[in-house]
Design a protein around this motif. Sequence first.
Motif, short mmCIF file in Angstrom:
data_model
loop_
_atom_site.label_atom_id
_atom_site.label_comp_id
_atom_site.label_asym_id
_atom_site.label_seq_id
_atom_site.Cartn_x
_atom_site.Cartn_y
_atom_site.Cartn_z
N VAL A 120 20.90 -16.21 10.08
CA VAL A 120 21.25 -14.79 9.95
C VAL A 120 20.00 -13.96 9.68
O VAL A 120 19.78 -12.91 10.30
N GLY A 121 19.15 -14.44 8.76
CA GLY A 121 17.93 -13.72 8.45
C GLY A 121 17.02 -13.56 9.66
O GLY A 121 16.48 -12.48 9.92
N SER A 122 16.89 -14.65 10.43
CA SER A 122 16.03 -14.62 11.63
C SER A 122 16.60 -13.70 12.70
O SER A 122 15.87 -12.99 13.39
N PHE A 123 17.94 -13.72 12.84
CA PHE A 123 18.61 -12.85 13.82
C PHE A 123 18.36 -11.38 13.50
O PHE A 123 18.00 -10.59 14.39
N VAL A 148 19.37 0.42 -0.70
CA VAL A 148 19.81 -0.98 -0.68
C VAL A 148 21.10 -1.09 0.11
O VAL A 148 22.08 -0.39 -0.19
N LEU A 149 21.10 -1.97 1.11
CA LEU A 149 22.29 -2.23 1.92
C LEU A 149 22.77 -3.64 1.62
O LEU A 149 22.05 -4.61 1.82
N MET A 150 23.99 -3.76 1.10
CA MET A 150 24.61 -5.06 0.86
C MET A 150 25.19 -5.58 2.17
O MET A 150 25.93 -4.86 2.85
N LEU A 151 24.84 -6.81 2.52
CA LEU A 151 25.33 -7.43 3.76
C LEU A 151 25.92 -8.78 3.38
O LEU A 151 25.19 -9.72 3.07
N THR A 152 27.26 -8.89 3.36
CA THR A 152 27.88 -10.07 2.79
C THR A 152 29.25 -10.35 3.39
O THR A 152 29.88 -9.45 3.97
N ALA A 153 29.69 -11.60 3.26
CA ALA A 153 31.02 -11.98 3.73
C ALA A 153 32.10 -11.57 2.74
O ALA A 153 33.29 -11.65 3.04
N PHE A 207 28.62 -1.34 -5.19
CA PHE A 207 28.20 0.04 -5.44
C PHE A 207 27.86 0.26 -6.91
O PHE A 207 26.92 0.99 -7.23
N GLU A 208 28.61 -0.38 -7.80
CA GLU A 208 28.32 -0.24 -9.23
C GLU A 208 26.98 -0.87 -9.59
O GLU A 208 26.34 -0.46 -10.56
N ALA A 209 26.57 -1.88 -8.82
CA ALA A 209 25.26 -2.52 -9.07
C ALA A 209 24.11 -1.66 -8.58
O ALA A 209 22.95 -1.92 -8.90
N GLY A 210 24.44 -0.62 -7.78
CA GLY A 210 23.39 0.28 -7.31
C GLY A 210 23.18 0.30 -5.81
O GLY A 210 22.24 0.93 -5.32
N ALA A 211 24.05 -0.39 -5.05
CA ALA A 211 23.90 -0.41 -3.59
C ALA A 211 24.21 0.97 -3.01
O ALA A 211 25.03 1.72 -3.54
N ASP A 212 23.53 1.29 -1.90
CA ASP A 212 23.77 2.57 -1.20
C ASP A 212 24.79 2.43 -0.08
O ASP A 212 25.43 3.40 0.30
N ASP A 213 24.92 1.21 0.46
CA ASP A 213 25.88 0.98 1.53
C ASP A 213 26.28 -0.49 1.50
O ASP A 213 25.61 -1.32 0.86
N TYR A 214 27.38 -0.81 2.21
CA TYR A 214 27.96 -2.15 2.12
C TYR A 214 28.53 -2.50 3.48
O TYR A 214 29.39 -1.79 4.00
N LEU A 215 28.05 -3.57 4.09
CA LEU A 215 28.51 -3.99 5.41
C LEU A 215 28.97 -5.44 5.33
O LEU A 215 28.28 -6.30 4.80
N VAL A 216 30.18 -5.69 5.87
CA VAL A 216 30.79 -7.01 5.75
C VAL A 216 30.48 -7.87 6.98
O VAL A 216 30.54 -7.39 8.12
N LYS A 217 30.14 -9.13 6.74
CA LYS A 217 29.96 -10.10 7.82
C LYS A 217 31.33 -10.58 8.30
O LYS A 217 32.24 -10.71 7.48
N PRO A 218 31.49 -10.91 9.59
CA PRO A 218 30.52 -10.72 10.68
C PRO A 218 30.41 -9.24 11.06
O PRO A 218 31.33 -8.47 10.83
N PHE A 219 29.30 -8.88 11.62
CA PHE A 219 29.04 -7.48 11.92
C PHE A 219 28.41 -7.35 13.30
O PHE A 219 27.85 -8.30 13.84
N LEU A 224 24.88 -2.29 12.13
CA LEU A 224 23.87 -2.50 11.11
C LEU A 224 22.70 -1.55 11.33
O LEU A 224 22.21 -0.90 10.40
N LEU A 225 22.25 -1.46 12.57
CA LEU A 225 21.12 -0.59 12.91
C LEU A 225 21.44 0.88 12.61
O LEU A 225 20.60 1.61 12.07
N ALA A 226 22.67 1.31 12.93
CA ALA A 226 23.07 2.69 12.67
C ALA A 226 23.07 2.98 11.17
O ALA A 226 22.63 4.06 10.73
N ARG A 227 23.54 2.02 10.38
CA ARG A 227 23.57 2.23 8.93
C ARG A 227 22.16 2.26 8.35
O ARG A 227 21.87 3.04 7.44
N ILE A 228 21.29 1.40 8.86
CA ILE A 228 19.90 1.38 8.40
C ILE A 228 19.24 2.73 8.70
O ILE A 228 18.58 3.31 7.84
N ARG A 229 19.44 3.23 9.91
CA ARG A 229 18.84 4.51 10.28
C ARG A 229 19.36 5.65 9.41
O ARG A 229 18.61 6.54 9.02
N ALA A 230 20.66 5.60 9.11
CA ALA A 230 21.25 6.65 8.27
C ALA A 230 20.67 6.61 6.85
O ALA A 230 20.36 7.65 6.27
#
Length: 225
Positions: free
Chosen positions: A12-15, A75-80, A91-103, A108-114
């Motif tokens: 996933v990290g390499s992808f 910070v973008l959370m990316l998790t299953a 969000f309570e931990a301080g994340a700015d956005d949250y994306l669920v796997k699979p994605f 992902l790119l659109a959220r990063i740019r935003a």
Amino acid sequence: MKILIVEDEPKVGSFIKKGLEEQAYEVDVAFDGMIGKKMVLGNFYDLVILDINMPLINGLELCRLIREQGLRIPVLMLTAMGTTDDKVFGFEAGADDYLVKPFEFRELLARIRALLKRSQEPSQQTNVLSIDDLCMDLDEKSLKRAGNKIDLTAKEFSLLEYLLRNQGRVVSRVDIAEKVWEINFDTGTNVIDVYVNFLRRKIDKGYSRKLIHTVVGMGYVLKTE
């Protein structure tokens, strides 16, 4: 733009790394939370992508640590883990956005740019700047730490205001010279180092938690220890 991915699944990290590098981003990858902690505290990143379930330090703990250090990195959370409670915890931990796997990578790119666009927008000027127990009132031109009033000269006040507005970010002597002194940096003078030491004596001396830190060869950073 430099992005840190903290993800314990190498595929996933390499992808993600490959896809982002094709979009001209500079990308580092950490495969556990401990390495991620060292990298995010030791380098400057424009955005951090965090998995939650990771060895040593999980993503929620690492996100909290980032915020406790005064770092304003998006910070973008990316998790299953995709329940409503999971998202709330993120969000309570301080994340700015949250994306669920699979994605979808394009989402992902659109959220990063935003997130990057939002972080680069000029922040609304506030009349009170603070970090830890240090509080600066721009209207009254006053400064307090732990409730104790601290007197600063005009130039010391301007320098500290600049550090507060960039808290968590390493600023070079060139940055300080241009933004605070409004001059081109003269390598033959140590006036910036002298004033930083003046500030240290006034806001750090006598307090257990130091706020002004030297980053050797790079400059200074205002953050909690």
